[in-house]
Design a protein around this motif. Structure first.
Motif, PDB file in Angstrom:
ATOM      1  N   UNK A   1       0.810  -1.228   0.000  1.00 14.06           N
ATOM      2  CA  UNK A   1       0.000   0.000   0.000  1.00 14.06           C
ATOM      3  C   UNK A   1       0.845   1.280   0.000  1.00 14.06           C
ATOM      4  N   UNK A   2       1.901   1.309   0.794  1.00 17.21           N
ATOM      5  CA  UNK A   2       2.775   2.491   0.821  1.00 17.21           C
ATOM      6  C   UNK A   2       3.510   2.651  -0.502  1.00 17.21           C
ATOM      7  N   UNK A   3       3.950   1.543  -1.081  1.00 15.40           N
ATOM      8  CA  UNK A   3       4.641   1.603  -2.372  1.00 15.40           C
ATOM      9  C   UNK A   3       3.709   2.136  -3.457  1.00 15.40           C
ATOM     10  N   UNK A   4       2.465   1.675  -3.451  1.00 14.83           N
ATOM     11  CA  UNK A   4       1.481   2.156  -4.426  1.00 14.83           C
ATOM     12  C   UNK A   4       1.276   3.657  -4.255  1.00 14.83           C
ATOM     13  N   UNK A   5       1.149   4.110  -3.031  1.00 14.26           N
ATOM     14  CA  UNK A   5       0.929   5.541  -2.770  1.00 14.26           C
ATOM     15  C   UNK A   5       2.113   6.374  -3.267  1.00 14.26           C
TER      16      UNK A   5
ATOM     17  N   UNK B   1      -3.503   0.274  -8.399  1.00 17.41           N
ATOM     18  CA  UNK B   1      -4.461   0.060  -7.314  1.00 17.41           C
ATOM     19  C   UNK B   1      -4.021  -1.208  -6.579  1.00 17.41           C
ATOM     20  N   UNK B   2      -4.826  -1.668  -5.659  1.00 16.20           N
ATOM     21  CA  UNK B   2      -4.454  -2.841  -4.863  1.00 16.20           C
ATOM     22  C   UNK B   2      -4.114  -4.057  -5.697  1.00 16.20           C
TER      23      UNK B   2
ATOM     24  N   UNK C   1      -1.150  -3.061  -8.442  1.00 20.76           N
ATOM     25  CA  UNK C   1       0.097  -2.811  -7.721  1.00 20.76           C
ATOM     26  C   UNK C   1       0.789  -4.098  -7.316  1.00 20.76           C
ATOM     27  N   UNK C   2       0.019  -5.017  -6.743  1.00 20.44           N
ATOM     28  CA  UNK C   2       0.599  -6.307  -6.339  1.00 20.44           C
ATOM     29  C   UNK C   2       1.199  -6.998  -7.544  1.00 20.44           C
ATOM     30  N   UNK C   3       0.460  -7.073  -8.621  1.00 18.93           N
ATOM     31  CA  UNK C   3       0.931  -7.730  -9.840  1.00 18.93           C
ATOM     32  C   UNK C   3       2.175  -7.041 -10.396  1.00 18.93           C
ATOM     33  N   UNK C   4       2.158  -5.719 -10.426  1.00 16.24           N
ATOM     34  CA  UNK C   4       3.278  -4.937 -10.954  1.00 16.24           C
ATOM     35  C   UNK C   4       4.548  -5.199 -10.150  1.00 16.24           C
ATOM     36  N   UNK C   5       4.466  -5.097  -8.842  1.00 15.93           N
ATOM     37  CA  UNK C   5       5.662  -5.281  -8.022  1.00 15.93           C
ATOM     38  C   UNK C   5       6.143  -6.734  -8.043  1.00 15.93           C
ATOM     39  N   UNK C   6       5.222  -7.691  -8.083  1.00 12.62           N
ATOM     40  CA  UNK C   6       5.621  -9.102  -8.152  1.00 12.62           C
ATOM     41  C   UNK C   6       6.332  -9.432  -9.463  1.00 12.62           C
ATOM     42  N   UNK C   7       6.050  -8.682 -10.521  1.00  9.63           N
ATOM     43  CA  UNK C   7       6.627  -8.972 -11.841  1.00  9.63           C
ATOM     44  C   UNK C   7       8.058  -8.468 -11.996  1.00  9.63           C
TER      45      UNK C   7
END
Length: 163
Positions: A13-17, A36-37, A40-46
């Motif tokens: 959440x902080x990284x997305x913000x 978004x939630x 963001x998760x998908x983007x950072x995991x990739x």
């Protein structure tokens, strides 16, 4: 004290913000869509690696970076990265810590070159930081970045060999 470490799920959440804050400013990242939630998760995991700068005592995420290949195959040894520091934490040399940690992680992963494709010419703080660390500017691409206000600004690609 600020520590650098690999991101954890609770940091997302902080990284997305922080990421979205830079996207909203419209003067540094090429992205125009907000995370978004789910995205963001998908983007950072990739990514090959995501690092965060955290205030150790409060565990507040002050900045972050993503590291990933810049190309494939015979150019797969070249990586690319993006850095973002929360606006309230800028000027504290967190960007420098992020870049140096990123170089170390790129070395650990096995990349040989870190290349920035689109450093906006007016981003003088970033450009001076990269040059101080040892990056070489490859030239200038005239009008290569469309600013949020619609103006076009030059971009300056940079690279550094990772030893």
């Amino acid at each position: 004290m600020v520590i650098l470490r690999k991101y954890r799920e609770k940091d997302v959440p902080a990284m997305i913000a922080i990421w979205n804050e830079v996207v909203e400013e419209g003067i540094a990242f090429p992205q125009e869509e907000f995370l978004d939630g789910m995205t963001g998760v998908s983007f950072f995991e990739s990514q090959s690696y995501c690092g965060v700068a955290e205030e150790e005592e409060s565990e507040e995420v002050l900045g972050m970076y993503i590291l990933h290949p810049n190309n494939v195959g015979r150019c797969g040894h070249i990586c690319n990265a993006s850095y973002a520091v929360a606006s309230g934490s800028r000027g504290l040399h967190i960007g420098e810590k992020l870049v140096l940690d990123c170089i170390e992680q790129a070395r650990r992963i096995g990349f040989r070159i870190l290349q920035f494709n689109a450093v906006v010419a007016s981003n003088l703080h970033a450009r001076h930081l990269y040059e101080r660390i040892g990056f070489t500017q490859l030239g200038t691409i005239m009008g290569g970045f469309r600013m949020k206000d619609g103006r076009y600004e030059d971009i300056c690609p940079y690279y550094i060999e990772i030893r």
